[in-house]
Design a protein around this motif. Structure first.
Motif, PDB file in Angstrom:
ATOM      1  N   GLU A  28      35.638  15.708 -10.966  1.00 33.14           N
ATOM      2  CA  GLU A  28      34.788  14.522 -11.015  1.00 33.14           C
ATOM      3  C   GLU A  28      33.640  14.615 -12.013  1.00 33.14           C
ATOM      4  OE1 GLU A  28      35.424  12.306  -6.984  1.00 33.14           O
ATOM      5  OE2 GLU A  28      34.018  13.937  -6.629  1.00 33.14           O
ATOM      6  N   PHE A  37      43.827  18.138  -5.367  1.00 36.94           N
ATOM      7  CA  PHE A  37      43.359  18.213  -3.981  1.00 36.94           C
ATOM      8  C   PHE A  37      44.557  18.044  -3.051  1.00 36.94           C
ATOM      9  CE2 PHE A  37      41.852  15.452  -0.345  1.00 36.94           C
ATOM     10  CZ  PHE A  37      41.316  16.495   0.401  1.00 36.94           C
TER      11      PHE A  37
ATOM     12  N   ILE B 214      45.951   9.971  -7.733  1.00 37.98           N
ATOM     13  CA  ILE B 214      44.629  10.544  -7.467  1.00 37.98           C
ATOM     14  C   ILE B 214      43.836  10.733  -8.757  1.00 37.98           C
ATOM     15  CG2 ILE B 214      45.307  12.970  -7.605  1.00 37.98           C
ATOM     16  CD1 ILE B 214      43.594  13.509  -5.128  1.00 37.98           C
ATOM     17  N   TYR B 223      33.980   5.949  -5.538  1.00 37.06           N
ATOM     18  CA  TYR B 223      34.959   6.553  -4.621  1.00 37.06           C
ATOM     19  C   TYR B 223      34.596   6.225  -3.183  1.00 37.06           C
ATOM     20  CZ  TYR B 223      36.852   9.213  -8.498  1.00 37.06           C
ATOM     21  OH  TYR B 223      37.449   9.570  -9.681  1.00 37.06           O
ATOM     22  N   TRP B 278      33.878  11.284  -5.062  1.00 35.07           N
ATOM     23  CA  TRP B 278      34.553  11.381  -3.763  1.00 35.07           C
ATOM     24  C   TRP B 278      33.900  12.458  -2.912  1.00 35.07           C
ATOM     25  CZ3 TRP B 278      37.493  14.944  -0.855  1.00 35.07           C
ATOM     26  CH2 TRP B 278      38.084  14.383   0.280  1.00 35.07           C
ATOM     27  N   PRO B 359      47.436  13.306  -0.890  1.00 29.26           N
ATOM     28  CA  PRO B 359      47.077  12.432   0.230  1.00 29.26           C
ATOM     29  C   PRO B 359      47.072  10.962  -0.210  1.00 29.26           C
ATOM     30  CG  PRO B 359      45.427  14.170  -0.092  1.00 29.26           C
ATOM     31  CD  PRO B 359      46.341  14.202  -1.280  1.00 29.26           C
ATOM     32  N   LEU B 435      40.319   7.453  -1.264  1.00 31.46           N
ATOM     33  CA  LEU B 435      41.119   8.679  -1.128  1.00 31.46           C
ATOM     34  C   LEU B 435      40.961   9.228   0.284  1.00 31.46           C
ATOM     35  CD1 LEU B 435      42.702  11.209  -2.121  1.00 31.46           C
ATOM     36  CD2 LEU B 435      40.539  12.066  -3.069  1.00 31.46           C
ATOM     37  N   TRP B 436      42.090   9.454   0.920  1.00 31.09           N
ATOM     38  CA  TRP B 436      42.070  10.024   2.265  1.00 31.09           C
ATOM     39  C   TRP B 436      41.939  11.541   2.180  1.00 31.09           C
ATOM     40  CZ3 TRP B 436      46.126   7.487   6.018  1.00 31.09           C
ATOM     41  CH2 TRP B 436      46.018   6.100   5.960  1.00 31.09           C
ATOM     42  N   SER B 437      41.270  12.122   3.141  1.00 29.00           N
ATOM     43  CA  SER B 437      41.275  13.582   3.255  1.00 29.00           C
ATOM     44  C   SER B 437      42.609  13.997   3.881  1.00 29.00           C
ATOM     45  CB  SER B 437      40.128  14.050   4.147  1.00 29.00           C
ATOM     46  OG  SER B 437      40.385  13.644   5.490  1.00 29.00           O
TER      47      SER B 437
END
Ligand code: FES
Ligand code: FES
Lengths: 157, 735
Positions: A28, A37, B214, B223, B278, B359, B435-437
């Protein structure tokens, strides 16, 4: 907090909270999207980078721990994308979705730095922290052997 | 050339009649029919798929979502070969969503190959025909005297030639040629189809280029994370938004009232935190305190637990099924005959999460009534429809960019993350990436439903199966089963045994379920093929013989007509041959198991060789797989990759489970969900049985049989029958 890092050979400055995971600083703040991730808890290896020669899970490495270290991401693994692992990966068409593969290649690169001709057992030990949800493991193993062969032939010949 | 509506309608009937539980098929056929109509009317222009540049390079548009099945490579290969260009001339570009041009655009049900094989060959062959016509016109010669090779038109074997690039501008002026003048290549003429072809994105993947959903960034993008109630359907009573808004980098935090009905695919309730990065949004979330209201939907709490479901199922299993699926003959007298030997067993399997490595996420930008979306959805058309609904705008005001997905497995057939991104972008008036964890991903999936089966089989004095009765206890409301929780009348061995009964009963479920790679099949193959193994064992016969004998039978109209039994028998015989099945040695902790299954238009048989140590640790040493997906493997590399992946995936399903406790999912990250790793991967022997059938897909058919092949092998090695997954419940693990 302003921190000085060395990423892919380049000195860079970032202004982030020191406990920010290295992964998110790379993605980022430095726009290096190669490290991925996957879990955020160190259990999938998608975020793997090399720090001073060792494969590290950047999602659980606070950025402060990377100060004074040499950090290499997939983007910096080779000048032209032709590290023997990258070539072998393409020749054997390893990726399925491809999401885990940057992390796989970085773990494999750290392995080959220490162990230029790894056995299957050594590959297992070095690579079992890298999850591939698509199940490309047979090709990952074959590609590591292939890259090791090529790199060693190149050096000796 | 017969290309046609009928062809597609045949698949339509199959998809419905075959009971494929893909969400898309629940939609009216209008989702797919426009494609058929456009195409049958001759209106599908090859120009929509192919761009030929003056320098004789060719851009081929890839129409479907890429989720790791290799479709961005294999579909353009089909076009390129029929167009007759070299693969090195080709550059692949991703098409945006526009089903009026590209036809149905989705990834699901292993349907890309069967649905596109004829249309895309036609697209390529039409392009080649146009080049020939243009060259013949320029030269003033007969088209029949012209041939093509590597992107050139040649006159009478090469004394004159023009590149496609040189002809491109003329071709653009030609009318579409008559469909009857288009001919396909013979398989012997293919130079791309059938050749090992490395994925078109592999350079970008191996060098870490931004490629996945992503990785999408848009100037000015923020985010967001959305915190949702761990119990499905919980709504927000109160949240400490003021505190969250003060945190570093946070731009906004707000409650999404949402719709607590989890099966209503609008936006779900939760708290959105929007930040510059994020990580800031996610970090702020650690201080978030939400008072959840889980009373809105009464059945949520304590009785929505795996333990309670198991108890309810145990009560229902021995009873008569509440609803019939297919029955014929006389099951009770057949099983009651004094000479009949009855084998009886209960089987069970858990909920599963898809756990794609990337994710759920989507980027969206809402501005002045228009919406732009970047998503890895498997059903982008559905995503657009839902976003339009949720925002109250028209679908024509939405542009959807299809971005490579880090895995699909059916998870991305749903689109709630698309709606979320659109919703949050409109709210904060900026482009937003939701964005989902990993924890979000595990606790808000649409799970492979758990299920329980009670089976009885009757054997006559010769050890032949004369009766089969199966009672499925599944989830649903009354007769209506939850998504991917029902069975169809073609389930093996229906129609292959003289007396048969298949029925089901339901338990209410609040959790949402959905299709997961080989939906239905991934569970029913384990049950049916394991029980068949026990039946054969009881008869003292080789399970291969028992299965082949059943496949040769036909009762009550036989099995599913779309799955000819000789194709399944064919792969079974071949895998037995290749694995040395007849000469296998079992016992002393070593064993081999065999299983076969047909689904998603494909036929697959597999054998596993395992060893089991004194601590019941299982090592799968070797797997053999033979699949029949028709006359042509488009990309042998990708085809083998699908089988390799399916073997690993299926092996993993012996170990993983999602449990519910008080309405919430227990497993929330990979440490609790032990997917296979490199050291557990067996040696694989993969082959294809080529048959005279139109080519079909491989994303799914190679998964179901490996699970019972492994558990049957464990029985052969130890004498212990695994009837419940995960096998950790019976004390087994993978070494
Ligand atoms: S994201 Fe770092 S190990 Fe999974
Ligand atoms: S290739 Fe998809 S997760 Fe490894």
């Amino acid at each position: 907090m302003s921190l000085s890092l060395k990423i892919n050979g380049q000195p860079v400055q970032v202004d982030v909270s020191p406990d920010t995971p290295l992964l998110w600083v790379l993605r980022e703040h430095l726009d290096l999207k190669g490290p991925k991730f996957g879990c955020g808890v160190g259990s999938c290896g998608a975020c793997t980078v090399i720090m001073n020669g060792n494969a590290m899970r950047s999602c659980i490495t606070p950025v402060i721990a990377a100060v004074n270290m040499e950090v290499t991401t997939i983007e910096g693994l080779s000048e032209d994308g032709n590290h023997p692992l990258q070539v072998a990966w393409r020749e054997l068409d390893v990726p399925q979705c491809g999401y885990c593969q940057a992390g796989q290649i970085m773990s494999a690169a750290a392995l080959l730095q220490h162990t230029p001709r790894p056995t299957d057992e050594q590959i297992n030990d070095a690579m079992n922290g890298n999850l591939c949800r698509c199940g490309t493991y047979v090709r990952i193993r074959a590609a590591i052997h292939k890259a090791a062969d090529q790199a060693n032939t190149a050096h000796s010949g | 050339m017969q290309l046609s509506r009928r062809h597609f309608l045949q698949f339509g009937a199959l998809a419905v009649g075959g009971g494929l539980a893909i969400v898309l098929y629940d939609a009216p056929w209008s989702e797919i029919l426009p494609f058929v109509d456009v195409f049958a009317a001759g209106g599908l222009s090859p120009r929509a798929f192919i761009q030929i540049h003056p320098n004789n390079t060719v851009t081929i548009l890839s129409k479907d979502p890429e989720i790791g099945q290799g479709i961005r490579t294999s579909l353009p290969m089909i076009i390129a070969d029929e167009l007759d260009v070299d693969w090195s001339q080709v550059e692949v570009e991703q098409a945006d969503l526009d089903q009026s041009i590209y036809g149905a655009q989705f990834a699901g049900g292993s349907m890309a190959t069967p649905m596109n094989w004829d249309p895309l060959r036609t697209v390529g062959a039409t392009g080649r025909r146009l080049m020939v016509l243009a060259a013949a016109r320029r030269w003033g010669v007969a088209p029949a005297d012209c041939t093509t090779s590597a992107g050139r038109v040649l006159y009478k074997s090469g004394n004159r030639s023009l590149t496609y690039g040189e002809l491109a501008s003329e071709v653009a002026k030609l009318p579409l040629p008559d469909a009857s003048s288009i001919t396909f290549k013979k398989p012997s003429e293919y130079h791309i189809i059938g050749k090992f072809t490395s994925g078109v994105d592999n350079f970008a993947i191996t060098t870490g280029k931004p490629l996945f959903g992503i990785d999408v960034t848009v100037p000015g993008m923020l985010y967001a994370v959305i915190d949702k109630c761990p119990v499905f359907g919980g709504t927000v009573r109160h949240a400490n938004l003021d505190e969250i808004r003060k945190m570093s980098g946070v731009r906004d935090a707000f409650v999404i009232a949402g719709d607590p009905h989890t099966n209503n695919p609008s936006i779900e309730p939760g708290v959105a935190i929007v930040a510059d990065t994020w990580w800031q949004a996610q970090a702020a979330r650690k201080s978030l305190k939400v008072d959840w209201d889980t009373t809105a939907e009464s059945p949520t709490s304590p009785d929505q637990s795996t333990e309670i479901f198991n108890q309810k199922a145990a009560k229902l299993l021995p009873q008569q099924p509440a609803y019939d699926i297919r029955s014929y003959g006389d099951i009770n007298s057949a099983l009651g005959e004094p000479s009949t030997r009855v084998v009886e067993a209960d089987y069970a399997y858990p909920f599963l999460a898809h756990a794609t490595l990337e994710p759920m996420n989507t980027a969206a930008h809402y501005k002045d009534g228009k919406l732009e979306i970047w998503t890895q959805s498997q059903t982008p058309g559905d995503g657009r429809r839902l976003a339009a609904q949720a925002l109250g705008i028209s679908e024509s005001d939405i542009t959807v960019h299809m971005i490579r997905a880090g895995g699909g497995f059916g998870r991305r057939l749903r689109n709630e993350y698309v709606v979320e991104a659109a919703w949050v972008s409109r709210k904060v008036k900026a482009p937003v990436h939701v964005l989902w964890s990993r924890e979000d991903d595990f606790s808000h999936d649409a799970y492979r439903p758990a299920g329980w089966h009670h089976l009885r089989a009757g054997l006559d004095s010769k050890g032949r199966v004369t009766a089969w009765s199966q009672h499925l206890v599944t989830f649903g409301e009354g007769k209506k089963t939850a998504s991917s929780a029902g069975m169809g009348p073609g389930e093996f061995p229906a129609g292959r045994v003289a007396n048969y009964q298949l029925g089901y009963s339901t338990i209410p479920l609040f959790l949402r379920t959905g299709p997961m790679r080989a939906p239905g099949a991934n569970a029913y193959a384990f049950v049916g093929q394991s029980f068949l193994d026990e039946v054969a064992q009881a008869a003292g016969r080789d399970p291969l013989d028992v299965q082949l004998e059943l496949l040769a039978n036909s009762y009550n109209g036989g099995g599913d007509p779309h799955y000819p039994p000789e194709r399944l028998a064919g792969v079974l015989r071949q895998v037995a041959e290749e694995s040395g099945w007849r000469k296998r040695k079992s016992g002393n902790g070593q064993g081999m198991g065999i299983a076969a299954y047909a689904c998603h238009l494909g036929f697959c048989a597999q054998v596993a060789h395992v060893s089991v140590d004194s601590q019941n640790r299982v090592r799968v040493h070797e797997a053999w797989s033979v699949a029949d997906v028709g006359s042509q493997i488009v990309n042998p590399s990708a085809a083998r990759a699908q089988v390799e992946g399916a073997i690993v995936d299926g092996m993993g399903q012996t170990l993983i489970a999602v449990d519910l406790k008080n309405g919430a999912v227990v497993q929330t990250n990979f440490p609790q969900y032990p997917l296979p790793r490199i050291h557990q991967t067996p040696k694989m022997n993969i082959s294809f049985r080529i048959t005279e059938n139109s080519p079909t897909g491989l994303g799914e058919p190679a998964l179901p049989p490996i699970i019972p092949a492994i558990t049957n092998a464990i029985f052969a090695a130890t004498g212990k029958r695994i009837r419940t997954l995960p096998m950790t419940n019976s004390g087994f693990s993978l070494a």
